[in-house]
Design an enzyme around this catalytic site. Structure first.
Site, PDB file in Angstrom:
ATOM      1  N   CYS A   1       0.774  -1.104   0.031  1.00  0.00           N
ATOM      2  CA  CYS A   1      -0.140  -0.036  -0.117  1.00  0.00           C
ATOM      3  C   CYS A   1       0.783   1.136  -0.242  1.00  0.00           C
ATOM      4  O   CYS A   1       2.126   1.263   0.110  1.00  0.00           O
ATOM      5  CB  CYS A   1      -0.986  -0.164   1.097  1.00  0.00           C
TER       6      CYS A   1
ATOM      7  N   ARG B   1       1.238   2.272  -5.892  1.00  0.00           N
ATOM      8  CA  ARG B   1       1.811   1.294  -4.920  1.00  0.00           C
ATOM      9  C   ARG B   1       0.341   0.267  -4.705  1.00  0.00           C
ATOM     10  O   ARG B   1       0.587  -0.754  -4.059  1.00  0.00           O
ATOM     11  CB  ARG B   1       2.117   1.628  -3.837  1.00  0.00           C
TER      12      ARG B   1
ATOM     13  N   TRP C   1      -3.586  -1.829  -1.449  1.00  0.00           N
ATOM     14  CA  TRP C   1      -3.318  -3.317  -2.313  1.00  0.00           C
ATOM     15  C   TRP C   1      -3.800  -4.210  -1.287  1.00  0.00           C
ATOM     16  O   TRP C   1      -3.177  -4.377  -0.432  1.00  0.00           O
ATOM     17  CB  TRP C   1      -2.071  -3.315  -2.663  1.00  0.00           C
TER      18      TRP C   1
ATOM     19  N   ASN D   1       0.750  -0.755   6.075  1.00  0.00           N
ATOM     20  CA  ASN D   1       1.197  -1.222   4.671  1.00  0.00           C
ATOM     21  C   ASN D   1       2.020  -2.631   5.511  1.00  0.00           C
ATOM     22  O   ASN D   1       3.053  -2.461   5.932  1.00  0.00           O
ATOM     23  CB  ASN D   1       2.272  -0.578   4.147  1.00  0.00           C
ATOM     24  N   GLY D   2       1.505  -3.739   4.833  1.00  0.00           N
ATOM     25  CA  GLY D   2       2.040  -5.071   5.374  1.00  0.00           C
ATOM     26  C   GLY D   2       0.966  -6.204   5.526  1.00  0.00           C
ATOM     27  O   GLY D   2       0.035  -6.057   5.245  1.00  0.00           O
TER      28      GLY D   2
ATOM     29  N   GLU E   1      10.630 -11.882 -20.705  1.00  0.00           N
ATOM     30  CA  GLU E   1      10.241 -10.122 -20.380  1.00  0.00           C
ATOM     31  C   GLU E   1       9.168  -9.576 -21.119  1.00  0.00           C
ATOM     32  O   GLU E   1       8.081  -9.051 -20.653  1.00  0.00           O
ATOM     33  CB  GLU E   1      11.384  -9.450 -20.433  1.00  0.00           C
TER      34      GLU E   1
ATOM     35  N   LYS F   1       5.583  -8.497 -20.024  1.00  0.00           N
ATOM     36  CA  LYS F   1       4.950  -7.093 -20.046  1.00  0.00           C
ATOM     37  C   LYS F   1       3.645  -7.055 -20.543  1.00  0.00           C
ATOM     38  O   LYS F   1       2.661  -6.443 -20.278  1.00  0.00           O
ATOM     39  CB  LYS F   1       5.945  -6.410 -20.906  1.00  0.00           C
TER      40      LYS F   1
ATOM     41  N   GLU G   1       0.984  -8.156 -18.015  1.00  0.00           N
ATOM     42  CA  GLU G   1       0.759  -7.222 -17.044  1.00  0.00           C
ATOM     43  C   GLU G   1      -0.141  -6.157 -17.703  1.00  0.00           C
ATOM     44  O   GLU G   1      -0.710  -5.638 -16.933  1.00  0.00           O
ATOM     45  CB  GLU G   1       2.083  -6.446 -16.477  1.00  0.00           C
TER      46      GLU G   1
ATOM     47  N   HIS H   1       8.631 -29.760 -28.041  1.00  0.00           N
ATOM     48  CA  HIS H   1       8.360 -30.696 -26.967  1.00  0.00           C
ATOM     49  C   HIS H   1       6.911 -30.533 -26.209  1.00  0.00           C
ATOM     50  O   HIS H   1       6.925 -30.618 -25.097  1.00  0.00           O
ATOM     51  CB  HIS H   1       9.591 -30.455 -25.810  1.00  0.00           C
TER      52      HIS H   1
ATOM     53  N   LYS I   1       3.302  -1.562  -7.806  1.00  0.00           N
ATOM     54  CA  LYS I   1       4.676  -1.297  -8.534  1.00  0.00           C
ATOM     55  C   LYS I   1       5.576  -1.982  -7.319  1.00  0.00           C
ATOM     56  O   LYS I   1       6.611  -2.738  -7.605  1.00  0.00           O
ATOM     57  CB  LYS I   1       4.977   0.189  -8.054  1.00  0.00           C
TER      58      LYS I   1
HETATM   59  C1  AGP Z   1       7.681  -5.881 -13.561  1.00  0.00           C
HETATM   60  O1  AGP Z   1       7.087  -4.899 -14.544  1.00  0.00           O
HETATM   61  C2  AGP Z   1       6.704  -5.867 -12.590  1.00  0.00           C
HETATM   62  N1  AGP Z   1       6.300  -4.602 -11.743  1.00  0.00           N
HETATM   63  C3  AGP Z   1       7.323  -6.876 -11.383  1.00  0.00           C
HETATM   64  O2  AGP Z   1       7.184  -8.248 -11.878  1.00  0.00           O
HETATM   65  C4  AGP Z   1       8.389  -6.639 -10.619  1.00  0.00           C
HETATM   66  O3  AGP Z   1       9.513  -6.752 -11.406  1.00  0.00           O
HETATM   67  C5  AGP Z   1       8.580  -7.441  -9.378  1.00  0.00           C
HETATM   68  O4  AGP Z   1       7.769  -7.232  -8.538  1.00  0.00           O
HETATM   69  C6  AGP Z   1      10.127  -7.210  -8.821  1.00  0.00           C
HETATM   70  O5  AGP Z   1      10.064  -5.690  -8.282  1.00  0.00           O
HETATM   71  P1  AGP Z   1      11.771  -5.254  -7.746  1.00  0.00           P
HETATM   72  O6  AGP Z   1      12.505  -5.401  -9.173  1.00  0.00           O
HETATM   73  O7  AGP Z   1      11.218  -3.861  -7.345  1.00  0.00           O
HETATM   74  O8  AGP Z   1      12.057  -6.105  -6.711  1.00  0.00           O
END
Ligand code: AGP
Length: 612
Positions: free
Chosen positions: A2, A27, A74, A100-101, A485, A489, A492, A508, A607
């Site tokens: 959060c 966040r 979140w 937050n946690g 990657e 992307k 996401e 395979h 994030k």
């Molecule tokens: C990537 O686009 C995502 N936001 C997510 O997979 C991110 O890479 C992952 O949570 C790791 O975050 P960090 O690099 O801040 O540790």
């Protein structure tokens, strides 16, 4: 994960908190709320959805106050709703708290409190901790700070909490363990937040609160204590971030801005470190620990998500150039797997935020076993940076878009310099190859600029395939993690199911998925795997798959086979991921846009994942 904001001072608290919540919305954006304390007492306003909905819901209400706390959520415990939104009020309505946690042992504590007659208005672990604090304060007739200290010794989990009380005027009490907390020092005022972005426009003087610390914050006083009630000296740091870094700068989305910032951010990352003219790589964190790195028996990379993909590319680089065995671990698996850590092992932790809980705890585990920790981090002063023995920042600047882009290329730039420096020190690379790769790396910012000059072709390809149900991303060698990657992307940002695979793995099993409705993205730049990838493209074409290729400028074979092509300038295969990833970032962005998705805040994501 959060977003938390607090203000105490002479300004109107609500506007400061509201602006701060909007800055932290990346966040978490399931719900938001504020608690304000003024002469009339404690008032709480909260709403499901984005901060804008909270703002809308309090129009016309007198929000006057000089003390307040705010939260953007979140959801972990309890679905997104008004009643599960923070802040929460204690049963006696005298305490308001944001968190937050995750409190792992909240259920038995909740039962204890219910047996004592406490009523719960939400499903959250946070409300349990709050009433637990009320109960301790009542039973021990002690100050709020003392009650909090006692409670924190009983709970298990991660937290950053801000508390305000009816009975404790002019005070915000805060505490952290695992979740980040920064306090901004002003003249007769203090700002509290999960990161510096809500603070930067008011002050550059901040204190990063450490684990197991409690902060007692008044307008003109900041006291830090540990859970043993011993005073700690606040260590004031000067922020080197500018406000512009957290504005959109004329772009429609932070993600697009951050993609287009990469020529500068990669340049900033290389500047003063990569010196091809003198054949030097100047990185203090490596220089001062060269022995540990050069003599490493094994390198274990721990990371999550996009950072894990950067780790996979580093595996290829370090093994090829430095001849050191590398293992790449998902932090969440590594931390619970009781891994074998031997003397001489080096752990490289890769993280944009520097606050990812799984990576943080994985490092704590490895550190307990005597491993040397080297951090590759973007956020200055973050927890992973502070727990590492040494490290290198990626200097990508503040990354706000939830989908990591410029931080990823920053990670690749740092890891490339690391591999080259270690290889040269180990003499596992010739001087000619070393200089050639340094020059190729040095040329990357200009080549990225070329790719970004005209993205209309990629936009058109995205619109052509935006209604696809599935995507496959394929690559070989250094381009395999780039394919992973690219798939991440797209998942996401567009919510389309996408998988990345080593191209040769198709036979395979996954090739069964291929038909005329399946777009298959090949990362097929010119490299030592080129001939192999050409035949893999033919296999897909033979099954009527729609081939979209990332190809090297001047190549005619791949473009001749593919339905659509995104060109990148030529470079060495070791450096190629820094270029071939750019079209895939743009492809996912434009597909997300074409589908009308809020690409900066995609659903269910946040994030920085500060809970496990
Ligand atoms: C990537 O686009 C995502 N936001 C997510 O997979 C991110 O890479 C992952 O949570 C790791 O975050 P960090 O690099 O801040 O540790």
């Amino acid at each position: 994960m959060c977003g938390i904001v607090g203000y105490i001072g002479t300004r109107e608290a609500y506007p400061v908190i509201l602006k701060g919540l909007k800055r932290l919305e990346y966040r978490g954006y399931d719900s938001s709320g504020v608690a304000l304390k003024n002469e009339q007492g404690l008032k709480v306003y909260k709403k499901k959805g984005k901060v804008a909905e909270l703002e809308e819901s309090v129009i016309g209400i007198d929000m006057h106050a000089h003390i307040g706390i705010g939260h953007t959520r979140w959801a972990t415990h309890g679905e997104p709703s008004d009643r599960n939104a923070h802040p929460h009020l204690s049963n006696n309505k005298k305490l308001a708290m944001i968190h937050n946690g995750i409190i792992e042992n909240y259920a038995p504590i909740k039962q204890e409190l219910i047996n004592k007659g406490y009523i719960f208005h939400s499903d959250t672990d946070t409300e349990v901790l709050l009433n637990f604090i009320e109960d301790i304060q009542k039973n021990n007739e002690c100050a709020l700070e003392e009650a909090l200290r006692i409670a924190l010794k009983r709970i298990v989990g991660a937290y950053c909490i801000l508390l305000i009380s009816e009975d404790e005027p002019d005070t915000i009490i805060a505490a952290r363990k695992g979740s980040p907390l920064v306090i901004g020092i002003g003249k007769g005022e203090h700002f509290l937040a999960s990161d510096a972005s809500p603070i930067i426009e008011y002050t550059k003087e901040v204190v990063y609160v450490n684990d197991y610390e409690i902060a007692i914050v008044k307008p003109d006083e900041l006291i830090l204590k540990n859970l043993g009630n011993e005073k700690q000296t606040p260590f004031i740091t000067k922020l080197d971030m500018e406000l512009a870094a957290i504005e959109k700068g004329g772009y429609e989305h932070f993600m697009l801005k951050e993609i287009h910032e990469q020529p500068n951010t990669i340049h900033d990352c290389l500047r003063g470190r990569l010196l091809p003219e003198t054949g030097q790589i100047m990185m203090g964190g490596i220089e001062n620990n060269l022995d540990a790195l050069v003599n490493a028996q094994r390198i274990v990379i721990v990371a999550c998500g996009t950072s894990w993909h950067a780790g996979l590319i580093a595996e290829y680089m370090i093994e090829e150039l430095c001849r050191i065995p590398v293992e790449v671990e998902y932090s969440s698996e590594f931390r619970y797997r009781n891994p074998i850590i031997n003397k001489g092992d080096v752990i490289i932790a890769i993280s944009q935020s520097g606050e990812t809980a799984d990576t943080l705890v994985a490092l704590e585990r490895a550190k307990e076993q005597g491993a040397f920790i080297f951090g590759v981090v973007n956020v200055v002063g973050s927890s992973i940076a502070r727990i590492s023995h040494a490290g290198a920042y990626t200097h990508a600047g503040h990354e706000i878009g939830v989908a990591s882009t410029k931080a990823f290329t920053g990670q690749l730039a740092v890891l490339s310099m690391m591999a080259l420096k270690i290889a040269y020190a180990k003499k596992t690379i010739t001087h000619e190859r070393y200089i050639q790769l340094m020059n190729d790396l040095h040329a990357v910012p200009e080549k990225v600029k070329e790719i970004l000059k005209d993205t209309s072709n990629i936009k058109a390809i995205a619109e052509k395939y935006k209604d696809a149900k599935d995507f496959l991303f394929l690559g070989r060698g250094y381009n395999f993690p780039v394919a992973l990657e690219g798939a991440l992307k797209l998942k996401e940002i567009s919510y389309i199911h996408a998988e990345g695979y080593p191209a040769a793995e198709m036979k395979h099993g996954p090739i069964a998925l291929v038909d005329e409705n399946l777009p298959v993205v090949f990362v097929a730049t010119k490299d030592s795997y080129y001939e192999k990838i050409v035949s893999n493209v033919q296999e897909i074409k033979a099954r009527k798959g729609q081939v979209i290729a990332v190809a090297t400028e001047g190549d005619t074979i791949i473009p001749g086979m593919a339905n659509d092509v995104m060109f990148v300038p030529d470079t060495d295969e070791v450096i190629a991921p820094l270029l071939s990833t750019i079209p895939l970032q743009l492809l996912s962005y434009y597909v997300g846009i074409a589908k009308g998705i809020d690409v900066d805040k995609p659903r269910n994501l946040a994030k920085s994942v500060t809970v496990e």
